[in-house]
Write a protein that holds these residues in place. Structure first.
Motif, PDB file in Angstrom:
ATOM      1  N   THR A   1      25.834   2.096   7.596  1.00 34.80           N
ATOM      2  CA  THR A   1      26.505   0.853   7.210  1.00 34.80           C
ATOM      3  C   THR A   1      25.667  -0.032   6.291  1.00 34.80           C
ATOM      4  O   THR A   1      26.199  -0.590   5.312  1.00 34.80           O
ATOM      5  CB  THR A   1      26.933   0.072   8.470  1.00 34.80           C
ATOM      6  OG1 THR A   1      27.821   0.883   9.239  1.00 34.80           O
ATOM      7  CG2 THR A   1      27.632  -1.222   8.091  1.00 34.80           C
TER       8      THR A   1
ATOM      9  N   GLU B   1      26.835  -1.592   2.631  1.00 32.88           N
ATOM     10  CA  GLU B   1      26.769  -3.019   2.287  1.00 32.88           C
ATOM     11  C   GLU B   1      25.985  -3.233   1.006  1.00 32.88           C
ATOM     12  O   GLU B   1      26.362  -4.057   0.158  1.00 32.88           O
ATOM     13  CB  GLU B   1      26.138  -3.796   3.443  1.00 32.88           C
ATOM     14  CG  GLU B   1      26.996  -3.800   4.708  1.00 32.88           C
ATOM     15  CD  GLU B   1      26.286  -4.394   5.906  1.00 32.88           C
ATOM     16  OE1 GLU B   1      25.039  -4.589   5.825  1.00 32.88           O
ATOM     17  OE2 GLU B   1      26.949  -4.649   6.930  1.00 32.88           O
TER      18      GLU B   1
ATOM     19  N   ARG C   1      33.337   2.783   5.533  1.00 35.64           N
ATOM     20  CA  ARG C   1      33.143   2.213   6.872  1.00 35.64           C
ATOM     21  C   ARG C   1      34.152   2.770   7.880  1.00 35.64           C
ATOM     22  O   ARG C   1      33.881   2.791   9.088  1.00 35.64           O
ATOM     23  CB  ARG C   1      33.290   0.694   6.820  1.00 35.64           C
ATOM     24  CG  ARG C   1      32.257  -0.026   5.975  1.00 35.64           C
ATOM     25  CD  ARG C   1      32.695  -1.473   5.791  1.00 35.64           C
ATOM     26  NE  ARG C   1      31.865  -2.228   4.886  1.00 35.64           N
ATOM     27  CZ  ARG C   1      30.874  -3.016   5.275  1.00 35.64           C
ATOM     28  NH1 ARG C   1      30.583  -3.136   6.547  1.00 35.64           N
ATOM     29  NH2 ARG C   1      30.177  -3.696   4.384  1.00 35.64           N
TER      30      ARG C   1
END
Length: 586
Positions: A17, A21, A126
């Protein structure tokens, strides 16, 4: 069940993750500095920005959005191209803290970048399952060699032992099974259906694919196949018939699998049919825990709906000194009652033999895999009926066993697995008019020497291990070193082309075999892209055969594949002309 422990030497990435980002962060910056009216950020600008801000691995992975992962020298040149100074200043002002990576080896880093690229090519990374599952069984394991029924049953046992509460406890989690041969893939699907599962090529609870496709996915370098890594690493993998892979490819595959296991906590289990000395990356499944038995010793398992195989003591070995002809072999086969299997090394020799024996069932790449599946289903439904089957790839035992097996002299592992289908006389012979592949010369010489000492060579694991060790020592390390160098230097494109060179010497001919095949042909016309799933409807030709087919008007080019436009025979596929010519000569 083997537990994760320090001996497994895991270097897990906690989560992907933070990298998603960071990719979004750089994309937002690039968007802010995009020309008015631009439809989103330029993918190459985003990759360059990440690279020039010091996030080297993320930059390499983002480069896949421009078409693929390049070799390192090309990637450095592309990523180092100048960016607008205002964009760089804005990036430095709001740089933030990049994720900290473990101290990985070059191979682990290479695999991480490849998998991250696969995620970043998806619409919503995601939303996809993270590959690190935390399973107790995470590791690269290999089970003891068994016949196909026993090893597939053991593989199921491993999965059931590893079932999570989400998978239903005693149930089986989603998984991927691969095999190098068409015959084994058909057999695996039939075996799993007998257990109540519904295996498919992709998209279901169980994927059944080719080992070639596995190698292509693990060494993926281009945007069209990198996303396949996401699904592959999200579920346990079982690899059938590992021993059939060339030595350098097996070592490289072991390295790819081992690095993926250590970085992402993956479970991979090898199911070999012949015992051998395995590359260091493969670890034996702990013998104290026989899969699916709660620690009890494993005995041959009788599975409903699946034929049991003969033991090594049920066949009689005949090693022929006299060289026969195809015609002479056909005459003996015609005079022999019962079920006969003839194994030949090429499509041409198999087609010629099929023309010499009335009603012979041909199983070769002259038939597309979907057609082969249908032919094998028909044979399995008549497993006790006398017939002659001629094949270039060993069929599964689930089409039945044979009173007579005739096998052209071949490396020992081929003969070991073929002997498992024989319940009578197993003949190993040479033919005057069928050549043994040149790459078999040294292994065949060693095999003949072992067979001259008796049938134990076909059943003794210690002999099989010694055979592999001798052949491994005889091989040069040149290709192995080159493949290892490609990985160490993150040369993604070179590795992919070296591991899968089939496009250079084989051409697929798409057959309008059934409605799904015709739909695949329509998709090809619209997108100019042939998926691996669509290759189920392709028979294979050499480049010279493909050229002649086009010249005769039997096929038309459509990029890499051909579209077959001539008659496709319901029994012999593309080999019908050769079969008919042989029948006339005979």
């Amino acid at each position: 069940m083997p537990e994760n422990d320090p001996e497994n030497d895991m270097a897990l990435i906690p989560s992907l993750t933070p990298f998603f980002e960071r990719a979004e962060h750089f994309a937002a910056l690039a968007t802010a500095f995009s020309p008015a009216g631009a439809d989103g950020p330029d993918a190459l600008t985003v990759a360059r920005l990440a690279h020039q801000m010091g996030e080297i691995d993320l930059g390499r992975a983002l480069l896949a959005r421009t078409g693929g992962l390049l070799d390192s020298a090309d990637a450095r040149a592309v990523l180092a191209a100048p960016l607008p100074s205002a964009l760089l200043q804005a990036a430095r002002a709001g740089q933030g803290t990049p994720p900290i990576l473990p101290n990985w080896s070059s191979g682990e880093r290479e695999m991480f970048v490849r998998v991250l690229a696969g995620y970043l090519l998806l619409d919503d990374p995601r939303a996809e399952p993270q590959p690190a599952s935390g399973r107790r069984s995470a590791g690269l394991w290999v089970l003891p060699a068994r016949n196909e029924l026993e090893r597939w049953t053991q593989g199921l046992g491993c999965l059931k032992d590893d079932a999570t509460p989400q998978a239903g406890g005693a149930g089986m989690p989603p998984s991927t099974w691969t095999s190098a041969s068409w015959g084994s893939r058909w057999g695996i699907r039939r075996f799993l259906m007998a257990q109540g599962f519904t295996p498919g090529e992709a998209g279901g609870q169980i994927d059944v694919e080719s080992t070639e496709e596995l190698v292509a996915t693990l060494s993926a370098a281009y945007s069209r196949n990198l996303p396949r890594l996401v699904r592959l690493l999200s579920r346990p993998l079982l690899i059938d018939g590992l021993q059939s892979l060339p030595e350098a490819v097996l070592e490289t595959l072991g390295g790819l699998l081992g690095d993926a296991v250590r970085v992402f906590g993956w479970t991979v289990i090898g199911l070999p049919g012949v015992e051998r000395t395995w590359p260091a990356a493969f670890k034996p499944w702990p013998v104290a825990l026989a899969p699916g038995t709660g620690g009890r010793p494993v005995d041959p398992v009788a599975v409903p709906g699946v034929a049991a195989g003969p033991t090594s003591a049920t066949f009689r070995l005949h090693l022929w000194k006299e060289r026969l002809t195809l015609g002479g072999l056909a005459q003996m086969v015609r005079q022999t009652p019962g079920r006969t299997l003839v194994m030949l090394p090429s499509r041409g020799s198999a087609a010629r033999f099929a023309g010499l024996v009335d009603h012979a069932a041909l199983l070769s790449t002259s038939l597309c895999p979907a057609h082969l599946d249908d032919r094998a289903d028909a044979l399995a439904d008549q497993a006790a009926v006398p017939i002659c089957v001629v094949a270039t790839t060993l069929p599964s035992a689930q089409i039945g066993h044979f009173d007579q097996v005739w096998h052209l002299v071949a490396p020992l592992p081929y003969l070991v697995e073929a002997a498992a289908l024989c319940s009578g006389d197993f003949h190993v012979l040479s033919l005057v008019d069928v050549a043994v592949p040149l790459v078999w010369a040294a292994p065949v010489q060693q095999t003949v020497a072992l067979l001259e000492q008796g049938a134990a060579a076909l059943s003794a694991p210690e002999i099989h291990q010694a055979y592999y060790a001798a052949n491994q020592a005889a091989q040069t390390g040149q290709r192995r070193a080159y493949l290892q160098g490609c990985r160490a230097e993150l040369n993604y494109a070179s590795l992919a082309s070296e591991l899968l060179p089939r496009a250079e010497h084989s051409v697929p001919a798409l057959i309008p075999y059934n409605d799904p095949a015709r739909q695949a042909i329509v998709r090809l016309g619209r997108s100019n892209w042939l998926s691996s799933k669509d290759l189920r409807y392709a028979a294979w030709l050499t480049p010279s055969e493909a050229m002649r087919a086009v010249q005769r008007g039997d096929a038309q080019p459509s990029g890499w594949p051909l579209l077959w436009t001539a008659t496709y025979h319901p029994l012999y596929g593309l080999a019908a002309d050769v079969v008919a010519q042989t029948q006339l000569i005979d």
